[in-house]
Design an enzyme around this catalytic site. Structure first.
Site, PDB file in Angstrom:
ATOM      1  N   ASN A   1       0.844  -1.202   0.000  1.00 54.19           N
ATOM      2  CA  ASN A   1       0.000   0.000   0.000  1.00 54.19           C
ATOM      3  C   ASN A   1       0.873   1.244   0.000  1.00 54.19           C
ATOM      4  O   ASN A   1       2.097   1.149  -0.031  1.00 54.19           O
ATOM      5  CB  ASN A   1      -0.977  -0.029   1.187  1.00 54.19           C
ATOM      6  CG  ASN A   1      -0.218  -0.066   2.501  1.00 54.19           C
ATOM      7  OD1 ASN A   1       0.522   0.850   2.840  1.00 54.19           O
ATOM      8  ND2 ASN A   1      -0.376  -1.158   3.242  1.00 54.19           N
TER       9      ASN A   1
ATOM     10  N   ASP B   1      -4.506  -6.128   5.197  1.00 58.36           N
ATOM     11  CA  ASP B   1      -5.528  -6.919   5.874  1.00 58.36           C
ATOM     12  C   ASP B   1      -5.545  -8.366   5.399  1.00 58.36           C
ATOM     13  O   ASP B   1      -5.908  -9.263   6.145  1.00 58.36           O
ATOM     14  CB  ASP B   1      -6.912  -6.284   5.651  1.00 58.36           C
ATOM     15  CG  ASP B   1      -7.031  -4.966   6.398  1.00 58.36           C
ATOM     16  OD1 ASP B   1      -6.575  -4.916   7.558  1.00 58.36           O
ATOM     17  OD2 ASP B   1      -7.542  -3.983   5.824  1.00 58.36           O
TER      18      ASP B   1
ATOM     19  N   LYS C   1       7.790 -17.643 -10.481  1.00 57.76           N
ATOM     20  CA  LYS C   1       7.061 -16.547 -11.124  1.00 57.76           C
ATOM     21  C   LYS C   1       5.863 -17.102 -11.906  1.00 57.76           C
ATOM     22  O   LYS C   1       6.025 -18.030 -12.703  1.00 57.76           O
ATOM     23  CB  LYS C   1       8.005 -15.792 -12.077  1.00 57.76           C
ATOM     24  CG  LYS C   1       7.364 -14.557 -12.665  1.00 57.76           C
ATOM     25  CD  LYS C   1       8.290 -13.837 -13.610  1.00 57.76           C
ATOM     26  CE  LYS C   1       7.528 -12.709 -14.283  1.00 57.76           C
ATOM     27  NZ  LYS C   1       8.200 -12.212 -15.459  1.00 57.76           N
TER      28      LYS C   1
ATOM     29  N   PRO D   1      -3.234 -11.408  10.758  1.00 54.04           N
ATOM     30  CA  PRO D   1      -3.552 -11.111  12.156  1.00 54.04           C
ATOM     31  C   PRO D   1      -3.659  -9.603  12.373  1.00 54.04           C
ATOM     32  O   PRO D   1      -2.952  -8.827  11.721  1.00 54.04           O
ATOM     33  CB  PRO D   1      -2.351 -11.674  12.930  1.00 54.04           C
ATOM     34  CG  PRO D   1      -1.267 -11.870  11.927  1.00 54.04           C
ATOM     35  CD  PRO D   1      -1.918 -12.018  10.574  1.00 54.04           C
ATOM     36  N   ASP D   2      -4.541  -9.191  13.260  1.00 54.91           N
ATOM     37  CA  ASP D   2      -4.644  -7.774  13.641  1.00 54.91           C
ATOM     38  C   ASP D   2      -3.668  -7.568  14.794  1.00 54.91           C
ATOM     39  O   ASP D   2      -3.915  -8.001  15.924  1.00 54.91           O
ATOM     40  CB  ASP D   2      -6.080  -7.442  14.042  1.00 54.91           C
ATOM     41  CG  ASP D   2      -6.249  -5.943  14.276  1.00 54.91           C
ATOM     42  OD1 ASP D   2      -5.323  -5.315  14.839  1.00 54.91           O
ATOM     43  OD2 ASP D   2      -7.308  -5.406  13.894  1.00 54.91           O
ATOM     44  N   ILE D   3      -2.555  -6.920  14.491  1.00 50.59           N
ATOM     45  CA  ILE D   3      -1.459  -6.812  15.471  1.00 50.59           C
ATOM     46  C   ILE D   3      -1.895  -5.969  16.667  1.00 50.59           C
ATOM     47  O   ILE D   3      -1.693  -6.357  17.827  1.00 50.59           O
ATOM     48  CB  ILE D   3      -0.209  -6.191  14.801  1.00 50.59           C
ATOM     49  CG1 ILE D   3       0.182  -7.016  13.570  1.00 50.59           C
ATOM     50  CG2 ILE D   3       0.938  -6.095  15.786  1.00 50.59           C
ATOM     51  CD1 ILE D   3       1.180  -6.330  12.646  1.00 50.59           C
TER      52      ILE D   3
ATOM     53  N   PHE E   1      -3.725   3.979  14.949  1.00 50.29           N
ATOM     54  CA  PHE E   1      -3.882   5.017  13.924  1.00 50.29           C
ATOM     55  C   PHE E   1      -4.989   4.591  12.974  1.00 50.29           C
ATOM     56  O   PHE E   1      -5.219   3.395  12.799  1.00 50.29           O
ATOM     57  CB  PHE E   1      -2.582   5.197  13.130  1.00 50.29           C
ATOM     58  CG  PHE E   1      -1.710   6.284  13.699  1.00 50.29           C
ATOM     59  CD1 PHE E   1      -0.997   6.064  14.858  1.00 50.29           C
ATOM     60  CD2 PHE E   1      -1.621   7.523  13.085  1.00 50.29           C
ATOM     61  CE1 PHE E   1      -0.207   7.063  15.405  1.00 50.29           C
ATOM     62  CE2 PHE E   1      -0.838   8.524  13.614  1.00 50.29           C
ATOM     63  CZ  PHE E   1      -0.124   8.302  14.778  1.00 50.29           C
TER      64      PHE E   1
ATOM     65  N   LYS F   1     -11.034  -2.183  18.646  1.00 48.44           N
ATOM     66  CA  LYS F   1      -9.675  -2.679  18.927  1.00 48.44           C
ATOM     67  C   LYS F   1      -9.369  -2.609  20.424  1.00 48.44           C
ATOM     68  O   LYS F   1      -8.308  -3.045  20.865  1.00 48.44           O
ATOM     69  CB  LYS F   1      -8.643  -1.886  18.139  1.00 48.44           C
ATOM     70  CG  LYS F   1      -8.919  -1.913  16.636  1.00 48.44           C
ATOM     71  CD  LYS F   1      -7.698  -2.067  15.802  1.00 48.44           C
ATOM     72  CE  LYS F   1      -8.092  -2.120  14.326  1.00 48.44           C
ATOM     73  NZ  LYS F   1      -7.082  -2.700  13.470  1.00 48.44           N
TER      74      LYS F   1
HETATM   75  N1  CTP Z   1      -3.564  -2.678  12.489  1.00 50.17           N
HETATM   76  C1  CTP Z   1      -2.781  -3.730  12.927  1.00 50.17           C
HETATM   77  N2  CTP Z   1      -2.861  -4.926  12.287  1.00 50.17           N
HETATM   78  C2  CTP Z   1      -3.684  -5.115  11.243  1.00 50.17           C
HETATM   79  C3  CTP Z   1      -4.495  -4.030  10.789  1.00 50.17           C
HETATM   80  C4  CTP Z   1      -4.398  -2.821  11.430  1.00 50.17           C
HETATM   81  O1  CTP Z   1      -2.026  -3.556  13.873  1.00 50.17           O
HETATM   82  N3  CTP Z   1      -3.724  -6.286  10.655  1.00 50.17           N
HETATM   83  C5  CTP Z   1      -3.508  -1.403  13.202  1.00 50.17           C
HETATM   84  C6  CTP Z   1      -2.907  -0.271  12.395  1.00 50.17           C
HETATM   85  O2  CTP Z   1      -1.496  -0.193  12.576  1.00 50.17           O
HETATM   86  C7  CTP Z   1      -3.640   0.936  12.955  1.00 50.17           C
HETATM   87  C8  CTP Z   1      -4.992   0.391  13.337  1.00 50.17           C
HETATM   88  O3  CTP Z   1      -4.815  -1.016  13.495  1.00 50.17           O
HETATM   89  O4  CTP Z   1      -3.038   1.393  14.145  1.00 50.17           O
HETATM   90  C9  CTP Z   1      -6.083   0.664  12.361  1.00 50.17           C
HETATM   91  O5  CTP Z   1      -5.676   0.241  11.064  1.00 50.17           O
HETATM   92  P1  CTP Z   1      -6.664   0.318   9.837  1.00 50.17           P
HETATM   93  O6  CTP Z   1      -5.991  -0.274   8.647  1.00 50.17           O
HETATM   94  O7  CTP Z   1      -7.198   1.712   9.745  1.00 50.17           O
HETATM   95  O8  CTP Z   1      -7.851  -0.574  10.375  1.00 50.17           O
HETATM   96  P2  CTP Z   1      -8.330  -2.000  10.022  1.00 50.17           P
HETATM   97  O9  CTP Z   1      -8.444  -2.749  11.295  1.00 50.17           O
HETATM   98  O10 CTP Z   1      -7.476  -2.624   8.978  1.00 50.17           O
HETATM   99  O11 CTP Z   1      -9.780  -1.677   9.493  1.00 50.17           O
HETATM  100  P3  CTP Z   1     -10.289  -1.293   8.016  1.00 50.17           P
HETATM  101  O12 CTP Z   1      -9.171  -1.622   7.044  1.00 50.17           O
HETATM  102  O13 CTP Z   1     -11.472  -2.117   7.847  1.00 50.17           O
HETATM  103  O14 CTP Z   1     -10.598   0.167   8.062  1.00 50.17           O
END
Ligand code: CTP
Length: 404
Positions: free
Chosen positions: A212, A281, A291, A309-311, A327, A345
């Site tokens: 991204n 995500d 390749k 995973p959502d860290i 953020f 979160k």
């Molecule tokens: N974050 C994280 N791990 C992930 C996704 C997000 O730690 N897999 C953290 C980001 O570093 C940020 C916060 O969660 O501090 C919000 O990230 P964002 O991308 O805005 O939220 P998402 O949970 O991915 O929600 P969405 O994409 O549906 O808006």
């Protein structure tokens, strides 16, 4: 470097004899650009390496080289110059000058104003490796540290004499960073801060991947501000083209899973976690190890995605989580999404970027979301904003995590 971050600071920049004098031209430029007033004072030896005229042009002020300078009305340059200063920085600091300082000698303008000072003294040693290793130099440096003098460096590496080792002066940018850090309020003294920054890169095959537009600038600016605020800082960075902030421990990762694993390994040792990374995500379930080629019948490839995973949520779920800051970059409806995301979160503070999306820009405008409501901060360059955010985070730290 934030513009004007040293605004109003008055520095005496003392130069002593050494080939590193040429680097002080660049240091002066950086300090002046950051808003500091730089009063250059040179020893006789320093003037052999670079001229006072050069230093005058760069600092925009007359340079002092002698205690017998008739320009000073009361003939007390040593008292006047040190009285006006917020700090005296000696760069480069030669072996001879460190020895004189350690013994309180006052036989020229620069030594005299160091002895007569009331302000902090910072020295930036620069010398050949044997001169640095010499027991007398080491004794003198230990004495200066015991006397409360800050030592910045030296660095290690190739030297002007052709040798390699400890003793060379820190690069001007590093000296600048150390000076800026010296003046920053120590609102996070004794704290340990873990951050994520930048994008992640999720491979599809050995040459392609999903990523991204995050530049990492905000996360790196926060890491720098936390370090300057006195914290021990560990930065887990996705693939970005940014220099590591001075004094920050950096760990590079590529994928969300690697970022997650690095954070989970480190987090037990930290009392603040700031998740700035734009974590992908989803990832491709099985990245190809070769390749992916086009086919003769133009069949399009198809991929199965799995969720990463959502860290931040994983850290916030720990039995004894650090103070967690998230953020959010949204393309619309920040008001709604910001508070919803913070609550989902389960973090005490979430910082929302006020649109439009600010990837790669040098400034930013944010809103703080917390259970008690929202606070909008004025638009500022990312480094200045980072210092404000660090101060805001410091204010919100629970007493239970205070370090005794
Ligand atoms: N974050 C994280 N791990 C992930 C996704 C997000 O730690 N897999 C953290 C980001 O570093 C940020 C916060 O969660 O501090 C919000 O990230 P964002 O991308 O805005 O939220 P998402 O949970 O991915 O929600 P969405 O994409 O549906 O808006």
């Amino acid at each position: 470097m934030a513009t004007a971050e040293l605004a109003g600071k008055h520095l005496v920049l003392g130069m002593t004899g050494g080939i590193a004098c040429y680097k002080i031209a660049e240091l002066t430029r950086l300090l002046v650009k950051a808003g500091a007033t730089v009063q250059v004072v040179m020893t006789e030896a320093a003037t052999q390496f670079i001229t006072p005229v050069t230093m005058q042009a760069l600092s925009g002020r007359p340079v002092y080289t002698s205690q017998w300078d008739a320009r000073v009305p009361n003939n007390m340059a040593h008292i006047d110059l040190s009285r006006e200063a917020d700090a005296i920085v000696i760069a480069p600091a030669s072996t001879d000058f460190l020895a004189k300082l350690a013994h309180g000698m006052a036989d020229d303008l620069l030594t005299t104003l160091c002895v007569a000072r009331e302000c902090p003294l910072l020295v930036v040693p620069a010398m050949n490796r044997q001169m640095w290793a010499n027991p007398a130099t080491q004794r003198n440096v230990a004495q200066l540290r015991a006397d409360g003098v800050e030592t910045l460096g030296p660095d290690s590496g190739p030297q002007a004499c052709g040798e390699v080792g400890d003793g060379r002066m820190l690069e001007p940018e590093a000296v600048y960073e150390a000076i800026a850090s010296f003046f920053a309020p120590k609102v996070l003294a004794g704290r340990r801060v873990l951050l994520t920054a930048g994008p992640t890169f999720e491979p599809i095959d050995p040459v392609r991947g999903i990523t991204n537009r995050s530049s990492g600038k905000m996360g790196f600016a926060l890491a720098r501000a936390a370090q300057q605020a006195g914290a021990d800082v560990h930065l887990v960075a996705g693939p970005v083209a940014l220099d590591t902030p001075w004094g920050v421990f950096r760990e590079d990762v590529q994928t969300a899973q690697q970022m997650h694993d690095a954070v989970m390994r480190a987090v037990p040792d930290y009392d603040i976690f700031i998740a700035v990374a734009a974590v992908a995500d989803w990832r491709v379930d099985h990245a190809s190890d070769h390749k992916i080629k086009k086919t003769a019948d133009h069949r399009l490839p198809s991929f199965t995605f799995v969720e990463n995973p959502d860290i931040l949520a994983a850290v916030a779920r720990l039995p004894h989580p650090p103070f967690c800051v998230g953020f959010a970059a949204e393309s619309g409806d920040l008001d709604v999404h910001g508070e919803e995301k913070r609550a989902r979160k389960n973090v005490p503070l979430l910082i929302g970027n006020l649109g439009p999306l600010t990837f790669g820009r040098d400034d930013n405008e944010v809103v703080l979301f917390e259970a008690s409501g929202q606070t909008k901060l004025p638009r500022a360059d990312k480094q200045a904003l980072a210092s404000t955010l660090i101060a805001e985070i410091a204010k919100r730290l629970p007493d239970t995590s205070l370090i005794s």
